[in-house]
Design a protein around this motif. Structure first.
Motif, PDB file in Angstrom:
ATOM      1  N   ALA A 206       0.916  -1.203  -0.115  1.00 23.96           N
ATOM      2  CA  ALA A 206       0.070   0.019   0.110  1.00 23.96           C
ATOM      3  C   ALA A 206       0.733   1.413  -0.187  1.00 23.96           C
ATOM      4  O   ALA A 206       2.083   1.299   0.243  1.00 23.96           O
ATOM      5  CB  ALA A 206      -0.850   0.024   1.205  1.00 23.96           C
ATOM      6  N   HIS A 207       0.171   2.547  -0.497  1.00 24.62           N
ATOM      7  CA  HIS A 207       0.792   3.900  -0.133  1.00 24.62           C
ATOM      8  C   HIS A 207      -0.008   4.391   0.795  1.00 24.62           C
ATOM      9  O   HIS A 207      -0.714   3.732   1.635  1.00 24.62           O
ATOM     10  CB  HIS A 207       1.084   4.464  -1.476  1.00 24.62           C
ATOM     11  CG  HIS A 207      -0.366   4.597  -2.163  1.00 24.62           C
ATOM     12  ND1 HIS A 207      -1.278   5.560  -1.983  1.00 24.62           N
ATOM     13  CD2 HIS A 207      -1.246   3.636  -2.741  1.00 24.62           C
ATOM     14  CE1 HIS A 207      -2.249   5.453  -2.745  1.00 24.62           C
ATOM     15  NE2 HIS A 207      -2.425   4.263  -3.183  1.00 24.62           N
ATOM     16  N   HIS A 214      -6.024  -3.723  -6.697  1.00 25.74           N
ATOM     17  CA  HIS A 214      -7.330  -4.103  -6.205  1.00 25.74           C
ATOM     18  C   HIS A 214      -6.867  -5.451  -5.081  1.00 25.74           C
ATOM     19  O   HIS A 214      -5.991  -6.310  -5.553  1.00 25.74           O
ATOM     20  CB  HIS A 214      -7.970  -4.617  -7.146  1.00 25.74           C
ATOM     21  CG  HIS A 214      -9.536  -4.924  -6.992  1.00 25.74           C
ATOM     22  ND1 HIS A 214      -9.879  -5.765  -6.198  1.00 25.74           N
ATOM     23  CD2 HIS A 214     -10.299  -4.121  -7.076  1.00 25.74           C
ATOM     24  CE1 HIS A 214     -11.176  -5.570  -5.893  1.00 25.74           C
ATOM     25  NE2 HIS A 214     -11.441  -4.655  -6.509  1.00 25.74           N
ATOM     26  N   PRO A 215      -7.455  -5.606  -4.097  1.00 25.91           N
ATOM     27  CA  PRO A 215      -7.250  -6.695  -3.185  1.00 25.91           C
ATOM     28  C   PRO A 215      -7.537  -7.903  -3.706  1.00 25.91           C
ATOM     29  O   PRO A 215      -7.069  -8.952  -3.370  1.00 25.91           O
ATOM     30  CB  PRO A 215      -8.228  -6.613  -1.884  1.00 25.91           C
ATOM     31  CG  PRO A 215      -9.030  -5.416  -2.266  1.00 25.91           C
ATOM     32  CD  PRO A 215      -8.475  -4.431  -3.474  1.00 25.91           C
ATOM     33  N   LYS A 216      -8.437  -7.920  -4.906  1.00 24.33           N
ATOM     34  CA  LYS A 216      -8.578  -9.452  -5.514  1.00 24.33           C
ATOM     35  C   LYS A 216      -7.468 -10.289  -5.741  1.00 24.33           C
ATOM     36  O   LYS A 216      -7.277 -11.299  -5.640  1.00 24.33           O
ATOM     37  CB  LYS A 216      -9.797  -9.326  -6.513  1.00 24.33           C
ATOM     38  CG  LYS A 216      -9.249  -8.772  -7.759  1.00 24.33           C
ATOM     39  CD  LYS A 216     -10.181  -8.201  -8.968  1.00 24.33           C
ATOM     40  CE  LYS A 216      -9.637  -7.707  -9.742  1.00 24.33           C
ATOM     41  NZ  LYS A 216     -10.908  -7.418 -11.140  1.00 24.33           N
ATOM     42  N   ILE A 248      -3.574  -0.160   4.662  1.00 30.33           N
ATOM     43  CA  ILE A 248      -3.869  -1.386   4.492  1.00 30.33           C
ATOM     44  C   ILE A 248      -5.097  -1.975   5.272  1.00 30.33           C
ATOM     45  O   ILE A 248      -5.438  -3.302   5.161  1.00 30.33           O
ATOM     46  CB  ILE A 248      -2.867  -2.646   4.709  1.00 30.33           C
ATOM     47  CG1 ILE A 248      -2.460  -2.557   6.129  1.00 30.33           C
ATOM     48  CG2 ILE A 248      -1.833  -2.405   4.050  1.00 30.33           C
ATOM     49  CD1 ILE A 248      -2.080  -4.090   6.501  1.00 30.33           C
ATOM     50  N   SER A 249      -5.997  -1.213   5.576  1.00 32.44           N
ATOM     51  CA  SER A 249      -7.233  -1.524   6.322  1.00 32.44           C
ATOM     52  C   SER A 249      -7.994  -2.666   5.816  1.00 32.44           C
ATOM     53  O   SER A 249      -8.831  -3.492   6.124  1.00 32.44           O
ATOM     54  CB  SER A 249      -8.206  -0.307   6.657  1.00 32.44           C
ATOM     55  OG  SER A 249      -7.609   0.488   7.371  1.00 32.44           O
ATOM     56  N   GLU A 250      -8.270  -2.272   4.168  1.00 33.77           N
ATOM     57  CA  GLU A 250      -9.072  -3.115   3.228  1.00 33.77           C
ATOM     58  C   GLU A 250      -8.497  -4.732   3.373  1.00 33.77           C
ATOM     59  O   GLU A 250      -9.309  -5.523   2.915  1.00 33.77           O
ATOM     60  CB  GLU A 250      -8.746  -2.787   1.718  1.00 33.77           C
ATOM     61  CG  GLU A 250      -9.864  -2.686   1.192  1.00 33.77           C
ATOM     62  CD  GLU A 250      -9.897  -2.083  -0.087  1.00 33.77           C
ATOM     63  OE1 GLU A 250      -9.078  -1.226  -0.636  1.00 33.77           O
ATOM     64  OE2 GLU A 250     -10.569  -2.323  -1.015  1.00 33.77           O
ATOM     65  N   ILE A 251      -7.160  -5.021   3.874  1.00 32.47           N
ATOM     66  CA  ILE A 251      -6.689  -6.425   3.888  1.00 32.47           C
ATOM     67  C   ILE A 251      -6.466  -7.007   5.255  1.00 32.47           C
ATOM     68  O   ILE A 251      -5.927  -7.930   5.389  1.00 32.47           O
ATOM     69  CB  ILE A 251      -5.515  -6.651   2.843  1.00 32.47           C
ATOM     70  CG1 ILE A 251      -4.494  -5.704   3.312  1.00 32.47           C
ATOM     71  CG2 ILE A 251      -6.195  -6.636   1.409  1.00 32.47           C
ATOM     72  CD1 ILE A 251      -3.461  -5.983   2.445  1.00 32.47           C
ATOM     73  N   MET A 252      -6.851  -6.145   6.313  1.00 31.45           N
ATOM     74  CA  MET A 252      -6.411  -6.526   7.543  1.00 31.45           C
ATOM     75  C   MET A 252      -7.175  -8.089   7.694  1.00 31.45           C
ATOM     76  O   MET A 252      -6.516  -8.846   8.687  1.00 31.45           O
ATOM     77  CB  MET A 252      -7.128  -5.332   8.549  1.00 31.45           C
ATOM     78  CG  MET A 252      -6.177  -5.121   9.866  1.00 31.45           C
ATOM     79  SD  MET A 252      -4.576  -4.651   9.246  1.00 31.45           S
ATOM     80  CE  MET A 252      -4.043  -3.997  10.662  1.00 31.45           C
ATOM     81  N   ILE A 438     -10.964   3.206  -7.276  1.00 28.35           N
ATOM     82  CA  ILE A 438      -9.981   2.423  -7.881  1.00 28.35           C
ATOM     83  C   ILE A 438      -8.535   2.356  -7.507  1.00 28.35           C
ATOM     84  O   ILE A 438      -8.315   3.265  -6.569  1.00 28.35           O
ATOM     85  CB  ILE A 438      -9.984   3.125  -9.334  1.00 28.35           C
ATOM     86  CG1 ILE A 438      -9.859   4.565  -9.378  1.00 28.35           C
ATOM     87  CG2 ILE A 438     -11.567   2.825 -10.065  1.00 28.35           C
ATOM     88  CD1 ILE A 438      -9.398   5.057 -10.721  1.00 28.35           C
ATOM     89  N   TYR A 439      -7.808   1.567  -8.151  1.00 30.15           N
ATOM     90  CA  TYR A 439      -6.332   1.822  -7.610  1.00 30.15           C
ATOM     91  C   TYR A 439      -5.378   2.043  -8.653  1.00 30.15           C
ATOM     92  O   TYR A 439      -5.704   2.450  -9.740  1.00 30.15           O
ATOM     93  CB  TYR A 439      -5.953   0.156  -7.183  1.00 30.15           C
ATOM     94  CG  TYR A 439      -6.962  -0.255  -6.283  1.00 30.15           C
ATOM     95  CD1 TYR A 439      -6.566  -0.336  -5.027  1.00 30.15           C
ATOM     96  CD2 TYR A 439      -8.360  -0.719  -6.535  1.00 30.15           C
ATOM     97  CE1 TYR A 439      -7.557  -0.713  -3.896  1.00 30.15           C
ATOM     98  CE2 TYR A 439      -9.208  -1.159  -5.518  1.00 30.15           C
ATOM     99  CZ  TYR A 439      -8.643  -1.059  -4.189  1.00 30.15           C
ATOM    100  OH  TYR A 439      -9.679  -1.590  -3.424  1.00 30.15           O
ATOM    101  N   ILE A 440      -4.013   2.083  -8.501  1.00 29.77           N
ATOM    102  CA  ILE A 440      -3.202   2.494  -9.494  1.00 29.77           C
ATOM    103  C   ILE A 440      -3.046   2.013 -10.657  1.00 29.77           C
ATOM    104  O   ILE A 440      -3.580   2.874 -11.807  1.00 29.77           O
ATOM    105  CB  ILE A 440      -1.726   2.439  -8.907  1.00 29.77           C
ATOM    106  CG1 ILE A 440      -1.676   3.177  -7.706  1.00 29.77           C
ATOM    107  CG2 ILE A 440      -0.643   2.972 -10.056  1.00 29.77           C
ATOM    108  CD1 ILE A 440      -0.228   3.010  -6.955  1.00 29.77           C
ATOM    109  N   PRO A 441      -3.232   0.641 -11.045  1.00 33.10           N
ATOM    110  CA  PRO A 441      -3.363   0.130 -12.566  1.00 33.10           C
ATOM    111  C   PRO A 441      -4.561   0.800 -13.376  1.00 33.10           C
ATOM    112  O   PRO A 441      -4.368   1.105 -14.584  1.00 33.10           O
ATOM    113  CB  PRO A 441      -3.553  -1.381 -12.250  1.00 33.10           C
ATOM    114  CG  PRO A 441      -2.685  -1.542 -10.786  1.00 33.10           C
ATOM    115  CD  PRO A 441      -3.152  -0.388  -9.996  1.00 33.10           C
TER     116      PRO A 441
END
Ligand code: B1M
Length: 592
Positions: A206-207, A214-216, A248-252, A438-441
């Motif tokens: 993460a930044h 994307h976490p997927k 990184i809360s999304e993947i905690m 959305i994410y960087i990519p």
């Protein structure tokens, strides 16, 4: 520092299992060699020196890198020496660089097959053998082993990796498989060593404001490996710590599901440690949070002491906390600040912790404030920017072209198609990035689709365009090789109609001066990601002043540790928190 070292790995494990040991342990996994040498008063040449440092500084363990590092400018004391493969540019084997960050060694199937992949046999384990014999009573070894996601994208190069997620996911999958397996094999070798007591898996996902991708993808390719790591750690009774920079809360919950006991470093600019403890503290020990962006690097020893006090006061009670930096103790942390962090941990960390509130929170915990990017969406009859948002995010160039043709045929002015359709769409997409939608990519892909669409209608769309035009020269400053953020800023600027000359990374002040003199840009944009390199921005501004060019150009600065206050202090004309805001601020500078 006169303090009786009293190493006790049980202390570490009790804290890791969210209990209260006798005192809060130290929890860093990397201290720069120069600081260790100064602490010991001699160079570190052997594993005995590493042990001596950890022992005397008050650690309950000795951390050692293991496995594949892919670390472009790797910590020189890392123990995982590659035997016979790639060496650093200057021929120094001790740098143990497998794949230079910019070498992009694997970007195609052909390269994937041709590349001489290492095996676990290529790594050196002798340091763990030595630790088996030499560790003082109470101490254990902690191999730092992970870097699965990080190695994959460093092998491909960031841009290629982000691209490949959309265009060649099988190659990405193959790299995850190869590297995951290699790191796992290394882990299995480590099970032979009695000195090992825990594993720290370092993998920056993460930044400052969200995940890099994307976490997927992380769920599909990275976490399954850490599940396997977790099983080994459980069987061996080892502690298991995850390190990732950023928010990184999304993947905690994924981290917890892998069996990790702890999370490091809870970066203050990205996550609030008190909130993090409230949400996940019953399932994860927290390590870190002593601010590398400000307090540890720019503060005084007294500031560091206050910050450690505050962290122990707020997060220590109940257990499950270890004091550590918010990344690692880098070479630009002043020696006295490092010592202050260690000493304050001993001074305030004794359980039970009952420290009164001394009001340090306001002075030590400086999180950057972000300005929300307010995008005005002006709609025109027959033209809706949302349509462009959709086709750009779908990476659908044919549909984007069709959309432009349809709008022109319906009588919308070409300049409006550009400014009220595409440019606004890119601004909306910037807002989606800011909000974590959305994410960087995705952001990169959308910017490229827009740029290809504009390229397709170049003469039509840019003739007499009402879109703000202006020229920008941009670079990441000397000593800094971070460029993902810079590249995003450039894409946003271009997406808003500006022309940008990218000077690249590690740009010397003389190169900035030369570019301003020769190219006469309207704006000079500088990016810095390290506290040690953001001061280079002032060096550039001074160099421009000395060359009589300061008033010839507007200057905007940004990057993870940079603040508006810092920008004002060094005499920049503007500061932006992120890429969308950079575009907005550049447009404001141009209209002045
Ligand atoms: Co490094 N790293 N890194 N790193 N790294 C950070 C930056 C760090 C914050 C992590 C942390 O503290 N936990 C920390 C710096 C701390 C500090 O000094 N304040 C750090 C460190 C310590 C290091 C090393 C020193 C580690 C070591 O060796 N011990 C080392 C230094 C190398 C060097 O530069 N000499 C190092 C190395 C690396 C990698 C090579 C592994 C890799 C960089 C690869 C690359 O860029 N090609 C890397 C990465 C990936 C990161 C993190 C994880 C992510 C950075 C990133 O790409 N973010 C980062 C952690 C973090 O940021 N929380 C970390 C994605 C990008 C979209 O965001 O770059 O912030 P960002 O850009 C944003 C905004 O900042 C802004 O807009 C962008 C998009 O919205 N922005 C601007 C950027 N420039 C702007 C300019 C503007 C306006 C806005 O106006 C002109």
């Amino acid at each position: 520092m006169t303090r009786e070292p009293n190493p006790d790995f049980d202390r570490y494990m009790i804290a890791l299992h969210r209990g209260e040991p006798d005192r809060v342990p130290l929890g860093d996994w990397h201290v720069d060699t120069s600081l260790k040498a100064r602490f010991l008063g001699r160079n570190l040449e052997r594993i005995e020196d590493e042990i001596d440092f950890c022992y005397r500084a008050g650690f309950d363990y000795v951390p050692q890198f293991a496995g594949l590092l892919t670390w472009p400018h790797g910590p020189a004391q890392s123990a995982s020496v590659l035997r016979d493969r790639k060496v650093s540019a200057d021929g120094d084997q001790s740098e143990r660089v497998w794949a230079g960050e910019r070498d992009n060694v694997v970007t195609s199937w052909e390269q994937f097959k041709k590349y001489t992949w290492p095996t676990a046999d290529d790594f050196k384990f002798s340091q763990f053998k030595a630790l088996d014999r030499l560790l003082p009573k109470g101490m254990k070894a902690i191999p730092v082993l992970g870097r699965i996601f990080t190695s994959v994208w460093l092998y491909m190069g960031a841009d290629n990796f982000f691209d490949a997620l959309g265009s060649n996911e099988e190659l990405v999958a193959a790299l995850f498989d190869k590297i995951g397996n290699l790191q796992y094999e290394t882990l299995l070798r480590l099970t032979e060593h009695s000195s090992v007591g825990a594993i720290v898996s370092n993998d920056d996902c993460a930044h400052n404001t969200g995940l890099l991708i994307h976490p997927k993808y992380l769920r599909k390719y990275m976490f399954p490996w850490y599940q396997k790591f977790g099983e080994v750690c459980r069987q061996k009774g080892w502690g298991f710590v995850f390190h990732s920079d950023g928010e990184i809360s999304e993947i905690m919950d994924d981290i917890i599901a892998c069996g990790f006991d702890g999370f490091h470093p809870v970066q203050p600019n990205a996550m609030d440690i008190v909130e993090t403890k409230k949400k996940w503290g019953d399932r994860l020990c927290l390590l870190g949070n002593i601010n590398l962006d400000s307090t540890l690097t720019l503060g005084t020893p007294e500031d560091v002491r206050s910050e450690v006090y505050e962290r122990i006061r707020t997060v220590g009670p109940g257990g499950g906390y270890m004091v550590a930096s918010s990344n690692s103790v880098t070479n630009y942390v002043p020696f006295e600040n490092m010592k202050a962090m260690f000493n304050a941990t001993f001074e305030f960390g004794k359980y039970p912790i009952q420290l009164p509130d001394r009001g340090y929170a306001d002075t030590t915990f400086k999180t950057r404030s972000r300005t929300e990017f307010q995008q005005k969406v002006e709609s025109l009859p027959g033209l809706n920017a949302a349509d462009y948002v959709r086709v750009f995010l779908d990476d659908n160039l044919p549909e984007a072209i069709e959309l432009v043709e349809r709008h022109i045929a319906a009588g919308v002015k070409p300049s409006d198609v550009l400014s009220k359709g595409m440019v606004q769409a890119m601004a909306i997409i910037g807002g989606k990035f800011q909000s974590g939608e959305i994410y960087i990519p995705e952001m990169i892909m959308a910017a490229r689709t827009m740029s290809s669409t504009v390229g397709h209608f170049k003469d039509l769309l840019t003739a007499k365009s009402e879109v703000v035009s202006g020229r920008v020269v941009m670079g990441t400053v000397k000593g800094d090789l971070h460029d993902i953020g810079k590249n995003l800023v450039i894409m946003m600027l271009e997406g808003q109609g500006l022309t940008v000359h990218d000077l690249g990374i590690g740009v010397h002040e003389s190169r900035f001066v030369e570019a301003v003199r020769d190219e006469k840009p309207d704006v000079l944009a500088m990016s810095a990601l390290l506290t040690s390199t953001m001061t280079e921005m002032k060096v550039v501004i001074d160099a421009l002043t000395n060359a009589g060019l300061r008033d010839a150009v507007k200057i905007i600065v940004g990057g993870a540790p940079v603040t508006a206050e810092f920008a004002a202090r060094i005499g920049a004309d503007a500061y932006a928190f992120d890429a969308p805001e950079a575009a907005q601020k550049c447009k404001e500078l141009l209209s002045k």
